[in-house]
Design an enzyme around this catalytic site. Structure first.
Site, PDB file in Angstrom:
ATOM      1  N   GLU A 118       0.853  -1.191   0.000  1.00  0.00           N
ATOM      2  CA  GLU A 118       0.000   0.000   0.000  1.00  0.00           C
ATOM      3  C   GLU A 118       0.886   1.238   0.000  1.00  0.00           C
ATOM      4  O   GLU A 118       2.095   1.149   0.246  1.00  0.00           O
ATOM      5  CB  GLU A 118      -0.920  -0.015   1.221  1.00  0.00           C
ATOM      6  CG  GLU A 118      -1.921  -1.158   1.169  1.00  0.00           C
ATOM      7  CD  GLU A 118      -2.906  -1.134   2.330  1.00  0.00           C
ATOM      8  OE1 GLU A 118      -4.095  -1.240   2.072  1.00  0.00           O
ATOM      9  OE2 GLU A 118      -2.484  -1.009   3.485  1.00  0.00           O
ATOM     10  N   HIS A 241      -9.264   9.635   3.509  1.00  0.00           N
ATOM     11  CA  HIS A 241      -8.935   8.590   2.535  1.00  0.00           C
ATOM     12  C   HIS A 241      -9.147   9.177   1.151  1.00  0.00           C
ATOM     13  O   HIS A 241     -10.184   9.793   0.893  1.00  0.00           O
ATOM     14  CB  HIS A 241      -9.818   7.358   2.725  1.00  0.00           C
ATOM     15  CG  HIS A 241      -9.258   6.160   2.030  1.00  0.00           C
ATOM     16  ND1 HIS A 241      -9.284   6.020   0.666  1.00  0.00           N
ATOM     17  CD2 HIS A 241      -8.608   5.076   2.500  1.00  0.00           C
ATOM     18  CE1 HIS A 241      -8.694   4.882   0.335  1.00  0.00           C
ATOM     19  NE2 HIS A 241      -8.270   4.304   1.430  1.00  0.00           N
ATOM     20  N   ARG A 287      -1.139   8.824   1.682  1.00  0.00           N
ATOM     21  CA  ARG A 287      -2.546   9.224   1.533  1.00  0.00           C
ATOM     22  C   ARG A 287      -2.771  10.725   1.553  1.00  0.00           C
ATOM     23  O   ARG A 287      -3.589  11.233   0.813  1.00  0.00           O
ATOM     24  CB  ARG A 287      -3.357   8.637   2.675  1.00  0.00           C
ATOM     25  CG  ARG A 287      -3.626   7.208   2.475  1.00  0.00           C
ATOM     26  CD  ARG A 287      -4.498   6.693   3.546  1.00  0.00           C
ATOM     27  NE  ARG A 287      -4.695   5.281   3.274  1.00  0.00           N
ATOM     28  CZ  ARG A 287      -5.194   4.440   4.128  1.00  0.00           C
ATOM     29  NH1 ARG A 287      -5.554   4.829   5.313  1.00  0.00           N
ATOM     30  NH2 ARG A 287      -5.354   3.176   3.791  1.00  0.00           N
ATOM     31  N   HIS A 348     -11.400   9.593   7.302  1.00  0.00           N
ATOM     32  CA  HIS A 348     -11.173   8.152   7.386  1.00  0.00           C
ATOM     33  C   HIS A 348     -10.610   7.703   8.729  1.00  0.00           C
ATOM     34  O   HIS A 348     -11.061   6.721   9.308  1.00  0.00           O
ATOM     35  CB  HIS A 348     -10.197   7.774   6.270  1.00  0.00           C
ATOM     36  CG  HIS A 348      -9.944   6.321   6.144  1.00  0.00           C
ATOM     37  ND1 HIS A 348     -10.957   5.400   6.017  1.00  0.00           N
ATOM     38  CD2 HIS A 348      -8.785   5.609   6.116  1.00  0.00           C
ATOM     39  CE1 HIS A 348     -10.433   4.185   5.907  1.00  0.00           C
ATOM     40  NE2 HIS A 348      -9.115   4.291   5.983  1.00  0.00           N
ATOM     41  N   ARG A 383      -0.871   8.575   9.522  1.00  0.00           N
ATOM     42  CA  ARG A 383      -0.794   7.124   9.700  1.00  0.00           C
ATOM     43  C   ARG A 383      -0.344   6.439   8.419  1.00  0.00           C
ATOM     44  O   ARG A 383      -0.868   6.719   7.335  1.00  0.00           O
ATOM     45  CB  ARG A 383      -2.181   6.598  10.074  1.00  0.00           C
ATOM     46  CG  ARG A 383      -2.258   5.100  10.131  1.00  0.00           C
ATOM     47  CD  ARG A 383      -3.686   4.634  10.305  1.00  0.00           C
ATOM     48  NE  ARG A 383      -4.478   4.902   9.131  1.00  0.00           N
ATOM     49  CZ  ARG A 383      -5.305   4.010   8.565  1.00  0.00           C
ATOM     50  NH1 ARG A 383      -5.434   2.814   9.078  1.00  0.00           N
ATOM     51  NH2 ARG A 383      -6.011   4.336   7.508  1.00  0.00           N
TER      52      ARG A 383
END
Ligand SMILES: Cc1cc2nc3c(=O)[nH]c(=O)nc-3n(C[C@H](O)[C@H](O)[C@H](O)COP(=O)(O)OP(=O)(O)OC[C@H]3O[C@@H](n4cnc5c(N)ncnc54)[C@H](O)[C@@H]3O)c2cc1C
Length: 533
Positions: A118, A241, A287, A348, A383
């Site tokens: 990811e 997100h 992100r 998110h 994060r």
């Protein structure tokens, strides 16, 4: 009054893991505000990050986490959580969690974990159960809970407020004695007491108009801890997100990061790729970078959404990797094997929360906090994808170990009963719904992906009025779950704004147009708030 050895507020990965571990030593009440599987955990798609392959190392995972955290992570905490990950994953597997496997290349018949990659991860290290990892973990944990003799689950029970020594005017240091709980079926408020209480109530996505979070995510744990006097930190760092489905009927379908990890491309209104204009890592940039790029692209072109396209991959690959998303999209008339998916960013993940150490201990004796509700220092200003399930898993284990090693004080039984208002005017209840909408919209408009001091100040002023109004309702009216959640989202929205106004720099997820660069004076400095008085 209900008496237990351990109270666990919340039935996601953090609460369930802790409950299973402490149940070996005492009676546990799991208090959860809807059905037991209603949690962010149950919705997690992409996976859980841990070092399980020979090509990977703890050092690399630590480095990726620190890079994403933009200078604000606590390195010692990161190292402990990352190092402990593999052992906790092994326990999850032994408990019955089935992670997706693949055939070992050149070794027919042999299988190994199928690791995916990811954004922000330098290696393939994300274990997954197809694209419904959280549901698989939640299933395995709930089945284990059902087998455990010492655990009672109270569904449709809403934790209202922590009962603390300070609130009761007892001077011998602040200690959590239990919790007042609203039973949604009987409409009564019950008193639960125990020497140990765990907050595992998850995040606060519902504070924003657009979110990937389910309805339970109203920041109740942060609001309760704040009211009880615990410090709350870093609430300005809300992760948006980048890719939530944009559709009038389906507002919370997240399109997992793994779609980009497996080659998905972002396209603008002109159906051309645009990420090269924002970051050399393209679609695999962290992100916050991708979310801001999409926000900027939408503002630049005036479009309502952008597009995520993975249709160049073989259809069989797409349907085997993303069966749930594929099926849900098909039901809405979108075939991701043949066409791009319309997407927008949405709130998110809450990186900040109740200040704890890596063992989940808060400043209030007897009160622990684990999972999305807590701020351990793992995530810093941003994060790294799939580190949240890992943190919840590792820290709930550590909190259980800590609790089991401690001496518990005697149970306090002389706790006053809950006092509630009596008014019940259905006309006035419309105001509750209106205030809910107003807070969520103002947070979206003024406290979103890109912020300015002026807009934050406007939000703060408006929120102060709303909070006053809500407080009045709260004392006058019979409690309802909607009113309790409204009070909590108003509190949490206020904390987000206050943190955002305090941090006069841009770092990680907090992007302030007035000060678009990080200020070295703010590196390693948390924004900590504590209720006055
Ligand atoms: C769509 C989506 C996809 C995600 N994908 C990933 C991923 O791939 N990898 C990853 O690492 N993370 C992912 N996340 C984040 C991750 O799912 C959460 O951070 C994590 O599950 C939080 O676990 P938790 O146990 O702390 O809280 P939750 O799982 O949210 O559980 C909170 C529990 O507390 C209960 N509760 C809340 N308030 C009260 C109250 N007042 N009284 C009683 N009960 C209460 C809730 O009902 C719920 O049972 C995703 C999140 C979402 C929404």
């Amino acid at each position: 009054m209900k008496q237990f050895d351990f109270l666990v507020l919340g039935s996601g990965i953090a609460g369930l893991t802790f409950a299973l571990k402490v149940a070996t030593r005492g009676r546990v009440a799991i208090i959860t505000k809807k059905n037991r599987a209603d949690s962010n955990t149950n919705w997690a798609q992409g996976g859980i990050a841990a070092v399980t392959s020979k090509e990977d190392s703890v050092e690399m995972h630590v480095r990726d986490t620190l890079t994403a955290g933009a200078g604000l992570c606590r390195e010692a905490v990161v190292r402990e959580i990352v190092s402990e990950g593999p052992a906790r994953i092994q326990e999850l597997i032994e408990l019955g969690t089935h992670f997706t496997e693949r055939e070992v290349p050149n070794a027919p018949g042999r299988h190994e974990l199928d690791l995916t990659k990811e954004g922000g991860h330098s290696k393939r290290r994300v274990l997954h159960a197809k694209d419904a990892t959280g549901a698989e973990i939640e299933r395995a944990l709930l089945e284990a809970i059902a087998r455990a003799p010492n655990i009672e689950v109270f569904e449709n029970h809403f934790a209202i407020d922590l009962i603390t020594a300070h609130k009761l005017g007892r001077a011998d240091g602040n200690r959590c004695l239990g919790v007042y709980v609203f039973d949604n079926e009987t409409g009564r408020v019950e008193t639960f007491v125990a020497p140990v209480t765990l907050l595992a109530t998850g995040g606060c996505g519902k504070v924003y108009l657009y979110t990937t979070n389910p309805d339970i995510a109203t920041g109740d744990g942060v609001a309760m801890a704040y009211r009880a006097g615990a410090p709350i930190a870093n609430m300005e760092f809300i992760q948006f997100h980048p890719t939530c489905l944009f559709h009038p009927r389906e507002r919370t379908l997240l399109i997992t990061e793994a779609v980009r990890g497996e080659g998905g491309r972002l396209l603008g209104a002109d159906r051309q790729r645009f990420m090269h204009r924002y970051d050399p890592r393209l679609e695999l940039a962290p992100r916050d970078v991708v979310a801001r790029a999409i926000d900027s692209e939408m503002k630049r072109t005036g479009a309502d959404n952008v597009w995520l396209d993975i249709s160049h991959q073989p259809a069989a690959f797409i349907t085997s990797h993303f069966p749930t998303i594929h099926e849900r999209l098909l039901r809405l008339g979108i075939d991701m094997t043949r066409e791009p998916i319309p997407v927008v960013p949405a709130a998110h993940y809450q990186c900040g929360g109740v200040v704890t150490n890596v063992d989940g201990e808060t400043e209030i004796a007897g009160l622990y906090a684990v999972g999305e509700v807590a701020c351990t220092g793992l995530h810093g200003a941003n994060r790294l994808a799939s580190n949240s399930l890992l943190e919840a898993l590792v820290c709930s284990h550590r909190a259980a170990r800590k609790v089991l090693a401690a001496d518990w004080p005697k149970l306090q039984r002389d706790i006053p009963l809950w006092q509630s208002g009596h008014a019940d005017d259905p006309d006035e209840l419309v105001v509750v719904a209106h205030n809910w909408d107003e807070i969520r919209r103002l947070m979206w408009d003024y406290v979103g992906i890109v912020r300015t001091v002026k807009r934050l100040q406007r939000a703060q002023k408006r929120l102060a009025n709303l909070q006053e109004e809500i407080q009045q309702y709260y004392w006058d009216f019979i409690v309802t779950a909607d009113l309790l959640e409204l009070r909590n989202i108003a509190t949490v929205a206020g904390l987000i704004v206050q943190c955002a106004l305090t941090r006069r720099e841009s770092r990680g997820l907090h992007y302030l147009l007035d000060q678009p660069d990080p200020d070295p004076a703010w590196a390693q400095r948390d924004t900590v708030l504590r209720k006055a008085g």
